[in-house]
Write a protein that holds these residues in place. Structure first.
Motif, PDB file in Angstrom:
ATOM      1  N   ARG A  61     -45.090 -23.758  21.671  1.00 38.64           N
ATOM      2  CA  ARG A  61     -46.458 -23.330  22.008  1.00 38.64           C
ATOM      3  C   ARG A  61     -46.529 -22.610  23.350  1.00 38.64           C
ATOM      4  N   GLY A  62     -45.792 -23.060  24.324  1.00 37.72           N
ATOM      5  CA  GLY A  62     -45.890 -22.455  25.644  1.00 37.72           C
ATOM      6  C   GLY A  62     -44.838 -21.394  25.939  1.00 37.72           C
ATOM      7  N   ARG A  63     -44.088 -20.996  24.955  1.00 41.51           N
ATOM      8  CA  ARG A  63     -42.990 -20.045  25.192  1.00 41.51           C
ATOM      9  C   ARG A  63     -43.520 -18.658  25.557  1.00 41.51           C
ATOM     10  N   ASP A  64     -42.666 -17.885  26.175  1.00 37.78           N
ATOM     11  CA  ASP A  64     -42.995 -16.502  26.523  1.00 37.78           C
ATOM     12  C   ASP A  64     -43.028 -15.681  25.236  1.00 37.78           C
ATOM     13  N   ARG A  65     -44.192 -15.124  24.932  1.00 38.28           N
ATOM     14  CA  ARG A  65     -44.339 -14.333  23.712  1.00 38.28           C
ATOM     15  C   ARG A  65     -44.436 -12.838  24.003  1.00 38.28           C
ATOM     16  N   SER A  66     -44.144 -12.458  25.221  1.00 38.60           N
ATOM     17  CA  SER A  66     -44.260 -11.038  25.548  1.00 38.60           C
ATOM     18  C   SER A  66     -43.234 -10.228  24.758  1.00 38.60           C
ATOM     19  N   MET A  67     -43.631  -9.023  24.409  1.00 39.07           N
ATOM     20  CA  MET A  67     -42.755  -8.140  23.649  1.00 39.07           C
ATOM     21  C   MET A  67     -42.148  -7.118  24.603  1.00 39.07           C
ATOM     22  N   ALA A 120     -50.996 -12.492  14.794  1.00 39.64           N
ATOM     23  CA  ALA A 120     -50.144 -13.296  13.924  1.00 39.64           C
ATOM     24  C   ALA A 120     -49.865 -14.655  14.561  1.00 39.64           C
ATOM     25  N   HIS A 121     -49.625 -14.662  15.882  1.00 41.60           N
ATOM     26  CA  HIS A 121     -49.396 -15.925  16.574  1.00 41.60           C
ATOM     27  C   HIS A 121     -50.637 -16.819  16.496  1.00 41.60           C
ATOM     28  N   GLN A 122     -51.809 -16.251  16.745  1.00 40.37           N
ATOM     29  CA  GLN A 122     -53.040 -17.038  16.697  1.00 40.37           C
ATOM     30  C   GLN A 122     -53.253 -17.642  15.308  1.00 40.37           C
ATOM     31  N   ALA A 172     -43.163 -31.777  17.191  1.00 44.45           N
ATOM     32  CA  ALA A 172     -42.031 -31.315  18.012  1.00 44.45           C
ATOM     33  C   ALA A 172     -41.918 -29.795  17.965  1.00 44.45           C
ATOM     34  N   GLN A 173     -42.159 -29.203  16.820  1.00 40.69           N
ATOM     35  CA  GLN A 173     -42.135 -27.737  16.718  1.00 40.69           C
ATOM     36  C   GLN A 173     -43.166 -27.118  17.652  1.00 40.69           C
ATOM     37  N   VAL A 174     -44.381 -27.652  17.615  1.00 43.05           N
ATOM     38  CA  VAL A 174     -45.449 -27.125  18.467  1.00 43.05           C
ATOM     39  C   VAL A 174     -45.088 -27.319  19.936  1.00 43.05           C
ATOM     40  N   ALA A 175     -44.621 -28.470  20.299  1.00 44.98           N
ATOM     41  CA  ALA A 175     -44.269 -28.753  21.697  1.00 44.98           C
ATOM     42  C   ALA A 175     -43.173 -27.805  22.192  1.00 44.98           C
TER      43      ALA A 175
END
Length: 193
Positions: A133-139, A160-162, A127-130
């Motif tokens: 995982r697809g969230r906007d990670r732009s800074m 770090a995300h990878q 559930a955490q991954v779901a």
């Protein structure tokens, strides 16, 4: 997880002195509890003796003070089994020592309860991954301090995300393989599952 439950789990295997318990925690048990001071172990053992979870006998030593060798009492056994079979609640951080303590000590006493622990952890991590995982990670930078290099910041954020994504994927894979092993493998002692 408390130090009490780790100590109860260790004493369920065999009687040990406070020194033996401390040595185990410093070496093999570092993955369960880190930076435990010797005084914590002895204070916990004294409290557990007062509670009736452990009892001790003096073991005479040549030219050294006698050692207290602790063993689990029936009340301590009951508390260990209560904790091992209680519902597991994952923490937000995967590979948490709480999980490993429950995994090791629950696995020693109750395979069905261990399957519940693994299933709960697995469902929570999936559930955490779901959810993330697809969230906007732009800074987004605004009024940053002059030392911030936006390109480097984005690179390190992505690295770090990878690393985190790969680690949680490996954790989920391990949980899935472990679950299959628990379901499929006969118990070594031939006991009921």
């Amino acid at each position: 997880m408390t130090l009490d439950h780790v100590l109860l789990g260790l004493l369920a295997v065999r009687p040990r002195s406070g020194y033996d318990l401390q040595q185990w925690l410093e070496k093999e048990g570092g993955f369960l509890r880190s930076n435990i001071h010797r005084s914590q172990v002895y204070r916990t053992l004294n409290r557990m003796a007062d509670t009736g979870w452990v009892a001790f006998a003096l073991d005479p030593r040549d030219k050294r003070p006698d050692a207290k060798v602790y063993r689990l009492t029936e009340a301590g056994r009951a508390e260990l089994l209560r904790w091992a079979r209680a519902p597991y609640r994952p923490t937000s951080r995967f590979q948490d020592p709480d999980f490993m303590a429950r995994f090791v000590f629950t696995g020693m006493v109750d395979t069905e309860a261990l399957l519940d622990v693994v299933d709960t952890e697995l469902a929570y991590r999936r559930a955490q991954v779901a959810a993330s995982r697809g969230r906007d990670r732009s800074m987004h930078f605004e009024d940053s301090i002059p030392e911030i290099d936006e390109g480097r910041a984005r690179l390190f954020h992505e690295l770090a995300h990878q690393q985190g994504a790969g680690a949680v994927d490996a954790w989920i894979d391990w949980l899935e393989r472990t679950r299959r092993l628990l379901q499929d493998a006969p118990l070594a002692d031939g006991g009921a599952r």
